[in-house]
Design an enzyme around this catalytic site. Sequence first.
Site, PDB file in Angstrom:
ATOM      1  CG  HIS A 188      -2.302  -0.787   0.845  1.00 58.77           C
ATOM      2  ND1 HIS A 188      -2.017  -2.118   1.167  1.00 58.77           N
ATOM      3  CD2 HIS A 188      -3.393  -0.634   0.150  1.00 58.77           C
ATOM      4  CE1 HIS A 188      -3.159  -2.791   0.898  1.00 58.77           C
ATOM      5  NE2 HIS A 188      -4.037  -1.899   0.374  1.00 58.77           N
ATOM      6  NE  ARG A 295      -6.166   1.125  -1.808  1.00 56.04           N
ATOM      7  CZ  ARG A 295      -5.877   1.076  -3.221  1.00 56.04           C
ATOM      8  NH1 ARG A 295      -5.637   2.353  -3.711  1.00 56.04           N
ATOM      9  NH2 ARG A 295      -5.442  -0.027  -3.889  1.00 56.04           N
ATOM     10  NE  ARG A 331     -11.047  -0.445   0.038  1.00 56.07           N
ATOM     11  CZ  ARG A 331      -9.906  -0.921  -0.411  1.00 56.07           C
ATOM     12  NH1 ARG A 331      -9.794  -1.663  -1.397  1.00 56.07           N
ATOM     13  NH2 ARG A 331      -8.543  -0.494   0.190  1.00 56.07           N
ATOM     14  CD  GLU A 430     -10.498  -6.836  -2.070  1.00 57.77           C
ATOM     15  OE1 GLU A 430      -9.444  -6.269  -2.547  1.00 57.77           O
ATOM     16  OE2 GLU A 430     -11.234  -6.270  -1.151  1.00 57.77           O
ATOM     17  CG  ASN A 453      -3.787  -4.093  -5.846  1.00 55.63           C
ATOM     18  OD1 ASN A 453      -3.221  -4.278  -7.172  1.00 55.63           O
ATOM     19  ND2 ASN A 453      -4.116  -3.103  -5.423  1.00 55.63           N
ATOM     20  CG  ASP A 454      -6.157  -7.938  -1.264  1.00 61.00           C
ATOM     21  OD1 ASP A 454      -5.151  -8.099  -0.785  1.00 61.00           O
ATOM     22  OD2 ASP A 454      -6.616  -6.849  -0.947  1.00 61.00           O
ATOM     23  NE  ARG A 464      -1.387  -5.752  -1.748  1.00 60.22           N
ATOM     24  CZ  ARG A 464      -2.628  -5.066  -1.506  1.00 60.22           C
ATOM     25  NH1 ARG A 464      -3.904  -5.892  -1.422  1.00 60.22           N
ATOM     26  NH2 ARG A 464      -2.814  -3.846  -1.891  1.00 60.22           N
ATOM     27  CB  CYS A 501     -10.632  -0.261  -8.353  1.00 56.25           C
ATOM     28  SG  CYS A 501     -10.829  -1.448  -7.022  1.00 56.25           S
TER      29      CYS A 501
HETATM   30  C1  PEP Z   1      -6.886  -4.689  -4.496  1.00 58.70           C
HETATM   31  O1  PEP Z   1      -6.813  -5.503  -3.675  1.00 58.70           O
HETATM   32  O2  PEP Z   1      -6.731  -4.788  -5.860  1.00 58.70           O
HETATM   33  C2  PEP Z   1      -7.517  -3.190  -4.261  1.00 58.70           C
HETATM   34  C3  PEP Z   1      -7.914  -2.202  -5.045  1.00 58.70           C
HETATM   35  O3  PEP Z   1      -7.549  -3.193  -2.630  1.00 58.70           O
HETATM   36  P1  PEP Z   1      -6.424  -2.611  -1.953  1.00 58.70           P
HETATM   37  O4  PEP Z   1      -5.091  -2.655  -2.803  1.00 58.70           O
HETATM   38  O5  PEP Z   1      -6.484  -1.520  -0.929  1.00 58.70           O
HETATM   39  O6  PEP Z   1      -6.264  -4.087  -0.897  1.00 58.70           O
HETATM   40 MG    MG Z   2      -7.637  -5.361  -1.721  1.00 56.59          MG
END
Ligand code: PEP
Ligand code: MG
Length: 543
Positions: A188, A295, A331, A430, A453-454, A464, A501
Amino acid sequence: MTVLNGKGVLDGIAIGKIVFYQRKGQEAVKRHVENTEEELRRYQDAKEQEAADLKKLYEKALHEAGEKSAKIFEIHQMILEDIDFCDAITDTIKSERVNAEYAVKKACDTYIQTISAIDDPYLKERAADIRDISQKLIGILTNSESDTFTSEEPVIIAADDLTPSETVQLDKSKILAFITINGSVNSHTAILARSMNIPAVVAVGEELGLKYNGNNAIVDGASGRIYIAPDAETVRLFSERREAKKAEQEQLHSLKGKKSVTMDGKEINIYANIGRPEDVEAVLRNDAEGIGLFRSEFLYLGRETYPTEEEQFQAYRSVAENMQGKQVIIRTLDIGADKQADYFEMPKEANPAMGCRAIRICLTRQDIFKTQLRALYRASAFGNIAIMFPMIISVGEVRAIKQIIHAVQLELSGEGAAYNPETKLGIMVETPAAALISDELAKEVDFFSIGTNDLTQYTLAIDRQNPSLEHFYDAHHKAVLTLIRITAENAHKNGIFVGICGELGADLSLTETFLRMGIDELSVSAPCVLPLRKKVMETRMDR
Ligand code: PEP
Ligand code: MG
């Protein structure tokens, strides 16, 4: 000149001085002392210094934010002087013959433990105050109260690593670049650097030592290289490159106001991701068509207590109003894993990425969730807000959320508060679970937003955050792309829209793939909006 290598997070060149980020020494290690009188005196001195600091903070807050905000420092003053708290500290010093900072820590832990056992939101807030006071006292006692960096001019910030809450508190106008010993490109902090449009290089390794504090350097976010004490020729070369990049950026600005449409007429929405209300300025500057991911958990980070309903309402309202009718997808809080706020007092977990995070916290601690939902619904009367829920894995969760929303709406109606009952509700896809049951989930909500990402982390079973696994972390993996395709198909089959996203949305090598899958919206960090629009406008799909 020394050249260090790391991983580039955001393409960009920074030239300036390196300043190391100093972290508050919260280590109150127990030490046996012979001279307890001396420790009592150190404690008294620290207490006096903190009282004086609090007085200054009270006056500053009174002047800048009004009496209500300043009140907190009055409460801190009362805690600092509280007889029981003071006695607990002095008794420990005398009876256990230990150092003052350890005695403060012990008193703090005991108080918090007692308070936590009582189910009272007011007392829970006080627990955070006690922690804050104690940390400041420990900081004074250990001579390490600075928890940031101080600089008049913009600098390159170096650190072992930065947590999201540390990053969010930094004054952006003073940062030219981030360089860190550890860290991963999917963390993040890296995402924040991208959305702040700050070049960053992570995972440089231990070679990035304190000895470079104060040195001039060049950070090249594209190659992941750092040139320390560069010679004049290298500085000239990179200054030229930096200017060329600026010119490139300016060219992109000619795409402002244009639609994101392919050469053969397929249109897609390009939205932006934000973490804080002030990021809206970059969203508008880069001409995003909406906000695809706010976020909201960043409102909860880098502070000592929960943001109140009113604070949140003001934040959501200001974003909605500033976006002037464009869609703003907010979110609900995704605390947990790497995004930690101490005052949540979550039990320590062996595997936090798979632990109590995001919607799991909200469904377990509904008081926190309801406060946020009340703020979101109240703000919905002031703009085009949609609400989305993170880390969903089942239809049951979505139904439970809807019940809570129903209760919140009844409450607001009873109070005569304005809100939009038609506010669109969506979920993040996700987890592989959500993607695989997206046909069922689509019947429950108005939209999906795919968090790649998740989704990559959980599909490939790769943390990650772990830089040593980055070469295994393949967001283009067939399994990930298949889950995205399944989700898009199920969304459309059920007549709802689907966006992406996660960071993959900005990957220009996949833009055509996403367009072919029928993705309706890509939400990316603000600096990526115009390059993505350019890519869409250059794409043809009818051949
Ligand atoms: C994701 O997981 O792709 C996402 C957009 O949420 P974050 O990166 O905040 O976990
Ligand atoms: Mg996420």
